[in-house]
Design a protein around this motif. Structure first.
Motif, short mmCIF file in Angstrom:
data_model
loop_
_atom_site.label_atom_id
_atom_site.label_comp_id
_atom_site.label_asym_id
_atom_site.label_seq_id
_atom_site.Cartn_x
_atom_site.Cartn_y
_atom_site.Cartn_z
N ILE A 93 0.74 -1.08 0.17
CA ILE A 93 0.01 0.06 -0.15
C ILE A 93 0.80 1.13 -0.02
CG2 ILE A 93 -1.63 1.30 1.45
CD1 ILE A 93 -3.15 -1.18 2.24
N SER A 94 1.87 1.34 0.85
CA SER A 94 2.70 2.41 0.73
C SER A 94 3.49 2.65 -0.53
CB SER A 94 3.84 2.24 2.04
OG SER A 94 4.68 1.39 1.92
N GLU A 95 3.93 1.69 -1.31
CA GLU A 95 4.44 1.81 -2.37
C GLU A 95 3.58 1.86 -3.46
OE1 GLU A 95 7.58 -1.38 -2.48
OE2 GLU A 95 8.57 -0.66 -0.83
N ASN A 96 2.25 1.78 -3.24
CA ASN A 96 1.15 1.70 -4.46
C ASN A 96 1.52 0.75 -5.33
OD1 ASN A 96 -1.07 2.74 -5.36
ND2 ASN A 96 -0.06 4.06 -6.96
N LYS A 97 1.83 -0.52 -4.76
CA LYS A 97 2.00 -1.77 -5.63
C LYS A 97 0.94 -2.71 -5.66
CE LYS A 97 6.94 -1.26 -5.88
NZ LYS A 97 8.32 -1.77 -5.65
N ARG A 98 0.70 -3.48 -6.27
CA ARG A 98 -0.15 -4.81 -6.36
C ARG A 98 0.56 -5.91 -6.90
NH1 ARG A 98 -6.00 -4.29 -5.35
NH2 ARG A 98 -6.37 -1.99 -5.00
N ASP A 338 -11.97 -6.17 -2.57
CA ASP A 338 -11.27 -6.31 -3.87
C ASP A 338 -11.61 -7.72 -4.51
OD1 ASP A 338 -9.71 -4.46 -3.65
OD2 ASP A 338 -7.65 -5.58 -3.39
N ASP A 379 -12.71 -1.37 -1.52
CA ASP A 379 -11.24 -1.66 -1.96
C ASP A 379 -10.47 -1.89 -0.90
OD1 ASP A 379 -8.61 0.14 -2.76
OD2 ASP A 379 -9.44 -0.88 -4.52
N LYS A 381 -7.08 -1.28 -0.61
CA LYS A 381 -6.26 -0.38 -0.20
C LYS A 381 -6.76 0.92 0.61
CE LYS A 381 -2.92 3.09 -2.74
NZ LYS A 381 -2.54 3.18 -3.71
N THR A 382 -8.03 1.18 0.13
CA THR A 382 -8.63 2.32 0.69
C THR A 382 -9.42 2.11 2.10
OG1 THR A 382 -10.50 2.57 -0.84
CG2 THR A 382 -8.56 3.74 -1.47
#
Length: 703
Positions: A93-98, A338, A379, A381-382
């Motif tokens: 989440i911090s690196e905006n990766k999946r 998700d 979601d 992430k959010t």
């Protein structure tokens, strides 16, 4: 003597954790399937053979995910309560990766593997990561009883050249034998249903396929899939929530081609403020519902709503029993994060939105799990403010969850009111008609059930007294209708609603231990009967002055007007014509106060900066009538005005939908009219041209 002490977990702790952390077999399997999702598997295959014979039964969960190497099994899979996934999630989440398949981990607690212990005594695990050897682990939970401490139990692990996941294959295969329980038809159907609903029925994940195999296929007979019954839904809704608003609201009524007397109807609305009432009665305050205050991102709701009235179904559903059985088993509103379901929202017995409790109080309007298939999307992430419980049974019920639930309930109530409009037409043309006889019989049956089920003597007396009053009011209403129909009321409506509430009350007395629901329902019954009875009682009409009635109404609500900072535009005091009409003043006074209350509520709810209410007397609103004109500077009616006078239809959260209906009946009983002119029909100040406009038209009294 001094020194350090260390916890020494007993070996039997594994057995205790497995049984207590994982509620049942459905959750156990779901946890293992979710592990496959977290491993970025495209497919997971669940096989359950001979499960009615524990000694030879076998359960296999195999996925095509990234698999595990020796180090991962030793340092992560074998480490209880590991925070490996939690750290991985936070980093992603911090690196905006999946993940390569666009996923974020569903698990955080490190307890999903306890699912294997819930299912069986012996575990054979094979796993392989890309470019690594294959790892094999064998666990016999029965051996744990032979050792005192957990750290003393040897676990057999082998690293070998791939024999099962050969070539480029990766993944994990878990074989469970010596099953801990004998499976029944019902339990297998429950698991199948749970796996079938793990993916959303509206947006199944094409990148994550769940395959299910069993040699008991006959046990699954009759379990339909979502796509087979979706076309029978008469009502549909798609809603998006963001921060403190319903960002977009899309409702549609889709009658089958065979329902030729009905037309499709769609309602599209945007930017509706979400609120919840705090306090009671007229002093209730509106508190915003704001998802963003608790780190809950946008929420999407999708609903398919059915009508199970047998006469309605006869027009378009060939297998009525099949539809009812499907909804009984699969109905409910589920939660997905998700795209993966959060257990156990939507399950039988988990009335997480209070739908069944509300249905007791408003059976003709409220939804129930047996008539809706719904999905709530989050979601990953959010939505970090929603934290899953350690036992995997939904979210921790903190303030974030309460806000989330309140927002969902608010949105559903909007749909319920929208549906009530179309349901009324559906019943009018295609539903069953009701007769009056069952009402009195129903009340008598309720009294008998109260005597058997309610042991509190004081509560019994209170309920009997309320029911006696209801019975007397209903008798009076019925007698008037037998003698005359001049009041303009529809007895069929009264009977229709009372029968439904009585039916739900009977169910409540059987099922509910808590008396609050029963009290609330009887209070609703009393409101309905008292509201109608007060209109048609033989109250003497006298000559009354509309100016006096208006002044009295304003005097009675002056405190509320001051609290809500509402300006009254008085255009009636200087009226020069005759203002005498023949009326029952207390009924007109009550009607006016209710209309003013509506304007106060809606101008407050829609956040009008300078709230105003206009009151006047007109000769022009309706030719030949003397009229009271009430208008506000709000946003106007949110429901078509031809519908708002019908009973139990309202767009006001928590409203019963009787106010304008009873106002209409009051005017009918006076030989007058309740009308809703179009904006521009009357000469009003500019600020009132877009607000709600209501006219009470009376025949002028002869001087």
């Amino acid at each position: 003597m001094s020194g350090d002490l260390y916890f020494k977990p007993k070996a039997r702790l594994m057995s205790q954790l497995g049984d207590q952390l994982i509620k049942n077999e459905s959750i156990a399997l779901l946890e293992l399937v979710k592990n496959a999702y977290d491993a970025d598997a495209r497919t997971v295959e669940v096989t359950m053979n001979n499960i009615d014979q524990p000694e030879i039964g076998i359960i296999i969960i195999e996925d095509s995910g990234e698999g595990m190497d020796y180090s991962t099994i030793k340092n992560v899979w074998m480490e209880l309560g590991t925070d490996n996934k939690k750290k991985k999630l936070e980093k992603m989440i911090s690196e905006n990766k999946r993940s390569p398949l666009g996923r974020l981990p569903m698990g955080e607690k490190g307890i999903g593997r306890f699912g294997v212990h819930k299912l069986g005594q012996k575990i054979h695990l094979i796993s392989r990561r890309e470019n690594c050897n294959e790892v094999v682990v064998d666990i016999d939970w029965l051996k744990f009883d032979n050792y005192d401490y957990l750290g003393d139990v040897p676990i057999n692990i082998i690293e070998r050249i791939p024999e099962y996941f050969v070539g480029d294959k990766t993944g994990t295969r878990i074989v469970i034998t010596n099953l801990k329980s004998q499976w029944s038809r019902g339990k297998l159907r429950e698991v199948y249903r749970s796996l079938n609903t793990l993916n959303s029925p509206f947006e199944s994940l094409t990148s994550f396929e769940i395959k299910f195999n069993t040699n008991h296929q006959e046990w699954l007979k009759g379990l339909l899939k979502h796509e087979e019954i979706a076309n029978y839904a008469l009502f549909e809704a798609n809603i998006k929530l963001s921060k403190s608003q319903i960002l977009r609201y899309d409702y549609s009524f889709n009658p089958w081609d065979s329902l030729t007397k009905l037309d499709n109807r769609e309602s599209l609305r945007e930017n509706i403020e979400m609120v919840i009432g705090e306090g009671r009665g007229r002093n209730k305050k509106l508190i915003p519902i704001d998802l963003s205050q608790h780190n809950i991102g946008d929420v999407t709701i999708k609903l398919l709503i059915f009508d199970l009235d047998s006469k309605v179904l006869s027009y378009g559903v060939p297998d009525r029993k099949g539809l009812r059985e499907y909804l009984k088993t699969n109905g409910g509103i589920f939660v997905y994060r998700d795209g993966i379901r959060i257990y156990e929202y939507g399950e039988k017995g988990n009335d997480w939105l209070g739908l069944e409790a509300k249905r007791i109080n408003a059976p003709s309007i409220s939804l129930s799990s047996s008539i809706v298939i719904g999905a709530v999307y989050l979601d990953r992430k959010t939505s970090s403010g929603l934290e899953e419980k350690t036992n995997r049974e939904g979210f921790v019920e903190n303030q974030a969850f309460e806000t989330f639930r309140n927002a969902i309930v608010f949105a559903i109530e909007k749909i319920e009111r929208e549906r009530a409009i179309d349901k009324e037409l559906l019943r009018k043309f295609y539903g069953h008609t009701n007769k009056s006889e069952p009402v009195m019989a129903g009340i008598e049956d309720i009294k008998k059930k109260i005597s058997k089920k309610i042991t509190d003597d004081d509560l019994q007396k209170e309920l009997y007294k309320c029911l006696d009053n209801i019975e007397n009011d209903y008798k009076y209403i019925s007698d008037v209708y037998i003698r005359s129909a001049t009041s303009g009321l529809s007895l069929s409506i009264v009977v229709h609603e009372l029968q439904k509430i009585i039916s739900e009350l009977e169910h409540a007395i059987k099922q509910e231990v808590a008396s609050t629901h029963i009290k609330a329902l009887i209070n609703d019954l009393a409101k309905v009967t008292d509201g109608y009875a007060s209109i048609i009682r033989n109250q003497k009409k006298t000559i009354g002055d509309l100016k006096d009635v208006l002044r009295n109404a304003l005097f009675n609500v002056k405190y509320r007007l001051r609290v809500h900072k509402i300006d009254i535009i008085d255009d009636f005091s200087n009226y020069q014509g005759n203002t005498n009409v023949k009326c029952v003043e207390n009924l007109i006074l009550g009607t006016l106060m209710n209309l003013i209350d509506n304007s106060i509520w809606w101008t407050e709810y829609t956040k009008i900066p300078q709230k105003k209410i206009y009151l006047g007397i007109s000769d022009d609103a309706l030719e030949g009538y003397k009229s009271i004109v009430l208008a506000d500077n709000g946003k106007g009616f949110t429901i078509p005005t031809e519908q708002v006078i019908k009973p139990f239809i309202s767009d006001r959260p928590g409203g019963m939908g009787l106010g304008l209906h009873l106002a209409n009946e009051v005017m009918n009983s006076h030989g007058g009219k309740l009308i809703f002119p179009d904006n521009g029909d009357l000469e009003l100040p500019t600020e009132f041209q877009n607000g709600a406009l209501v006219v009470l038209a009376f025949k002028e009294a002869i001087q």
